[in-house]
Enzyme design. Structure first.
Site, short mmCIF file in Angstrom:
data_model
loop_
_atom_site.label_atom_id
_atom_site.label_comp_id
_atom_site.label_asym_id
_atom_site.label_seq_id
_atom_site.Cartn_x
_atom_site.Cartn_y
_atom_site.Cartn_z
N LYS A 162 73.26 72.30 35.78
CA LYS A 162 74.17 72.61 36.74
C LYS A 162 73.69 71.69 37.99
O LYS A 162 72.48 71.76 38.21
CB LYS A 162 73.92 74.13 36.96
CG LYS A 162 74.84 74.58 38.14
CD LYS A 162 76.19 74.56 37.71
CE LYS A 162 76.85 76.08 37.12
NZ LYS A 162 78.06 76.15 36.45
N THR A 164 75.24 76.35 31.66
CA THR A 164 74.95 75.81 33.20
C THR A 164 74.75 77.00 34.04
O THR A 164 74.25 77.04 34.95
CB THR A 164 75.78 74.58 33.33
OG1 THR A 164 77.14 75.14 33.58
CG2 THR A 164 75.94 73.46 32.41
N ARG A 177 66.27 40.64 67.92
CA ARG A 177 67.40 41.27 67.31
C ARG A 177 67.14 42.90 67.34
O ARG A 177 65.94 43.11 67.25
CB ARG A 177 67.95 41.02 66.14
CG ARG A 177 67.19 41.19 64.63
CD ARG A 177 67.77 40.65 63.21
NE ARG A 177 66.85 41.12 62.25
CZ ARG A 177 67.04 40.97 61.11
NH1 ARG A 177 68.20 40.65 60.72
NH2 ARG A 177 66.22 41.39 60.07
N GLN A 234 63.32 42.64 54.25
CA GLN A 234 62.43 42.53 53.11
C GLN A 234 61.05 42.61 53.39
O GLN A 234 60.23 43.23 52.58
CB GLN A 234 63.03 41.08 52.48
CG GLN A 234 64.21 41.15 51.79
CD GLN A 234 65.38 40.53 52.67
OE1 GLN A 234 65.28 40.61 53.94
NE2 GLN A 234 66.40 39.93 52.10
N HIS A 238 73.50 46.63 60.76
CA HIS A 238 73.88 45.37 61.50
C HIS A 238 74.32 45.84 63.01
O HIS A 238 75.16 46.78 63.36
CB HIS A 238 74.73 44.33 61.13
CG HIS A 238 74.46 44.08 59.89
ND1 HIS A 238 73.26 43.05 59.53
CD2 HIS A 238 75.05 43.99 58.50
CE1 HIS A 238 73.43 42.91 58.13
NE2 HIS A 238 74.51 43.52 57.73
O1 LIG Z 1 66.39 41.08 57.33
C1 LIG Z 1 67.26 40.29 56.92
N1 LIG Z 1 67.37 40.14 55.53
C2 LIG Z 1 68.45 39.38 55.03
O2 LIG Z 1 68.40 39.05 54.11
C3 LIG Z 1 69.91 39.07 55.87
N2 LIG Z 1 70.82 38.38 55.76
C4 LIG Z 1 71.41 38.65 56.72
O3 LIG Z 1 72.86 38.22 56.83
N3 LIG Z 1 70.91 39.17 57.97
C5 LIG Z 1 69.61 39.41 57.25
N4 LIG Z 1 68.51 40.02 57.87
#
Ligand SMILES: O=c1[nH]c(=O)c2[nH]c(=O)[nH]c2[nH]1
Length: 291
Positions: A12, A57, A175, A218, A246
């Site tokens: 479920k 279920t 940014r 990353q 973004h």
């Molecule tokens: O931190 C980021 N990693 C990316 O791989 C990436 N690619 C992107 O267009 N902006 C960003 N910013």
């Protein structure tokens, strides 16, 4: 041509469970979404429609509600373990159970500066999560959180990436960095204090996001995972999924205005999606924890 039944499970999905526990006048809420999935030798129902091995279920859903009455729900990991063990122990044909729980937060409404006894407001979209897998007398616990939305308005750069004929993105040394964190971590060892562990891991994720100077999302992802593993011995492995929410500085030039990183367009789509696993070299075999 030989055709056969492959892996299967059933249960479920998304049982909505709310409990109210009363300590005198003060009420305590638990708000969960519980999903059960059972595995075992279920060939008969698939091949011939013989349902003699099928724990309905509907029965699984009823078990969730009955267990919530029979003893306190407690931490979601404990509740999932109780349910999973029940299905595997009670029914010989059921050899495995997967119980998935999302916990939705509520906060007390403040009235005249004091927390109200029985009135609450939703704590936001963030969920605490767990996925418990039980097989015979073994179990695996993967807990986490979802939709933890964070933003930093400084301490984030992105540059040095390759440029080809399709590249338009400007390099930036300043940014906004924003994301909605999904984190899932696999526990190792026994006797985990689920409540404390969750609170500490959440704190570490937030503090690292805030304090790590970011050259890419990353890098931030890895730092967050690494910090959790460095501080929390009970975690074997952590998986993070972080959309790059973004924020584009708006071109105010047409209006004769400059934009010194003050006015942004918060785009919702498309978004970069940054995902990764951080784990210990000597982590034990994960078994069916992630399957
Ligand atoms: O931190 C980021 N990693 C990316 O791989 C990436 N690619 C992107 O267009 N902006 C960003 N910013």
């Amino acid at each position: 041509m030989a055709i056969r039944l492959g892996p299967n499970q059933y249960g479920k999905a998304e049982v909505r469970l709310v409990t109210v526990t009363r300590t005198g006048a003060v009420h305590h809420l638990k708000d969960l979404t519980v999903s059960t999935a059972l595995r075992g030798d279920l060939a008969k129902t698939h091949l011939t429609g013989d349902n003699s091995d099928v724990v309905a279920t509907d029965t699984q859903k009823n078990t969730v509600y009955a267990f919530a009455k029979e003893s306190p729900v407690g931490e979601i990991e404990d509740f999932a373990l109780r349910l999973g063990r029940h299905f595997v122990r009670e029914f010989a044909q059921i050899t495995g159970a997967r119980v998935t729980i999302d916990e939705h937060g509520w906060e007390r409404i403040t009235v005249g500066g004091r927390p109200h006894d029985h009135a609450f407001s939703r704590a936001g979209e963030e969920k605490r999560t767990t996925v418990v897998t039980v097989e015979n007398d073994r179990h695996w616990v993967v807990s986490g959180l979802r939709d933890l939305v964070v933003l930093k308005s400084a301490g984030s750069e992105f540059h040095g990436f390759p440029r080809d004929r399709y590249t338009t993105l400007a390099e930036t040394h300043d940014r906004i960095l924003a994301t909605a964190v999904t984190a899932r971590w696999r526990y190792q060892g026994r006797d985990v204090d689920w409540h404390k562990s969750f609170a500490e891991i959440r704190r570490i994720l937030l503090e690292t996001f805030a304090t790590k100077h970011s050259l890419s999302l990353q890098q931030t992802l890895y730092a967050m995972g690494e910090a959790v593993l460095a501080e929390r011995a009970e975690v074997a492995e952590i998986r993070l999924s972080m959309p790059n929410k973004h924020h584009f500085a708006v071109d105010l030039g047409p209006f004769g205005l400059t934009n010194d990183n003050e006015v942004f367009h918060a785009a919702d789509r498309p978004y970069g999606l940054i995902e990764g696993t951080v784990l210990r070299d000597d982590a034990q075999d994960p078994g069916p924890a992630w399957e």
